[in-house]
Design an enzyme around this catalytic site. Sequence first.
Site, short mmCIF file in Angstrom:
data_model
loop_
_atom_site.label_atom_id
_atom_site.label_comp_id
_atom_site.label_asym_id
_atom_site.label_seq_id
_atom_site.Cartn_x
_atom_site.Cartn_y
_atom_site.Cartn_z
N SER A 22 0.87 -1.41 -0.02
CA SER A 22 0.06 0.07 0.05
C SER A 22 0.84 1.18 -0.05
O SER A 22 0.38 2.19 -0.75
CB SER A 22 -0.99 0.24 1.28
OG SER A 22 -2.02 -1.08 0.94
N THR A 67 -6.13 -3.20 7.73
CA THR A 67 -6.31 -4.69 7.12
C THR A 67 -6.10 -5.60 8.15
O THR A 67 -6.32 -5.14 9.37
CB THR A 67 -4.97 -4.59 5.94
OG1 THR A 67 -5.11 -5.99 5.45
CG2 THR A 67 -3.51 -4.64 6.72
N LYS A 71 -10.20 -4.86 10.50
CA LYS A 71 -11.44 -4.07 9.69
C LYS A 71 -12.58 -3.97 10.54
O LYS A 71 -13.27 -2.90 10.36
CB LYS A 71 -11.63 -5.00 8.47
CG LYS A 71 -10.67 -4.75 7.42
CD LYS A 71 -10.86 -5.36 6.14
CE LYS A 71 -9.57 -5.47 5.18
NZ LYS A 71 -9.78 -6.10 4.09
N ASN A 92 -12.23 -0.64 5.72
CA ASN A 92 -10.77 -0.67 5.40
C ASN A 92 -10.23 0.68 5.33
O ASN A 92 -8.96 0.77 5.05
CB ASN A 92 -10.57 -1.67 4.20
CG ASN A 92 -10.94 -0.89 2.94
OD1 ASN A 92 -11.72 0.01 2.97
ND2 ASN A 92 -10.58 -1.37 1.91
#
Length: 278
Positions: A22, A67, A71, A92
């Site tokens: 990410s 994550t 969540k 998320n």
Amino acid sequence: MLNSTSIDQYAVFGDPIQHSKSPRIHTLFAEQTQQKLVYTAQQVPAANFETTVQQFFAQGGKGLNCTVPLKELAWNFAEHLSARATLAKAVNTLKLMPDGSIYGDNTDGVGLINDLKHNHITLSGSRILLLGAGGASRGIIAPLLAQNPQHLVIANRTDSKAIALMQEFRSAILAASSFSALAGQQFDLIINATSASLSGDLPDLPEKLLANSGSCYDLAYANQATAFVTWGITQHALKSLDGLGMLVEQAAEAFYVWRGVHPETSAVINILQAERFK
Ligand code: NDP
């Protein structure tokens, strides 16, 4: 320590988090859209979630991705929820709102649908099998149903969890099954939303589930083919894809929630595809 007067701060929290792509994805989005921001990854065990999130926003953080295994905690933490996060019971994406409140969204479903569409996988009228009944499945059931498949069958190792999801998402085209009771059925698309691939395992499935010219999609992704992607190839899938595209697409939707700008995803998917085989 964040500095509230400096560049806008974003992060992904999870446990484990060291292999997260990410930060790379959001840095590429920021460069592409000329947005000034910093995005980092932080290992946050579930027990520390609330205090770490409060600290992040108190120190000027603007938005977070959450994550595994955070969540559901993020869903509880958010003060306002999008309709899709309300349905999914999982968040998320957290965003600091101008009034100081925290908004929660779930971009996993739209991420999956966008990646399936970019890969020309037909959903309307298709017979779809969804393996798994965990957090990821919760986020994608309603978006899949909205594509008008012929039917969607949820199958899970613990079949009571698949039945519970079917009862919760109530639809005439939704069914639940154990893995063994799938024998004799055929599907145009099989989506693996179990975490089996993360340990190199395969769900224990009957033979011949994939129809001619059917496709397979594993939500998990890795630098090499996942166990499920490899299984799809052995079943002669037209396409057998992993979840890297979904990862980029759900990130793009989170970026839009935070910044109001839609990044172009295919260029970023291409860069990540090239980088993982280096
Ligand atoms: P959860 O832990 O919430 O759920 C795990 C699910 O996997 C359960 O249904 C569990 O079944 C099943 N499972 C685990 N091991 C096996 C096995 N060996 N055989 C069969 N079933 C098994 O995980 P999530 O739903 O959050 O995540 C699922 C996957 O989706 C992960 O691989 C995750 O990385 C991926 N993901 C990818 C995203 C992307 O953007 N590409 C986004 C979100 C998730 P049981 O109930 O019987 O225990």
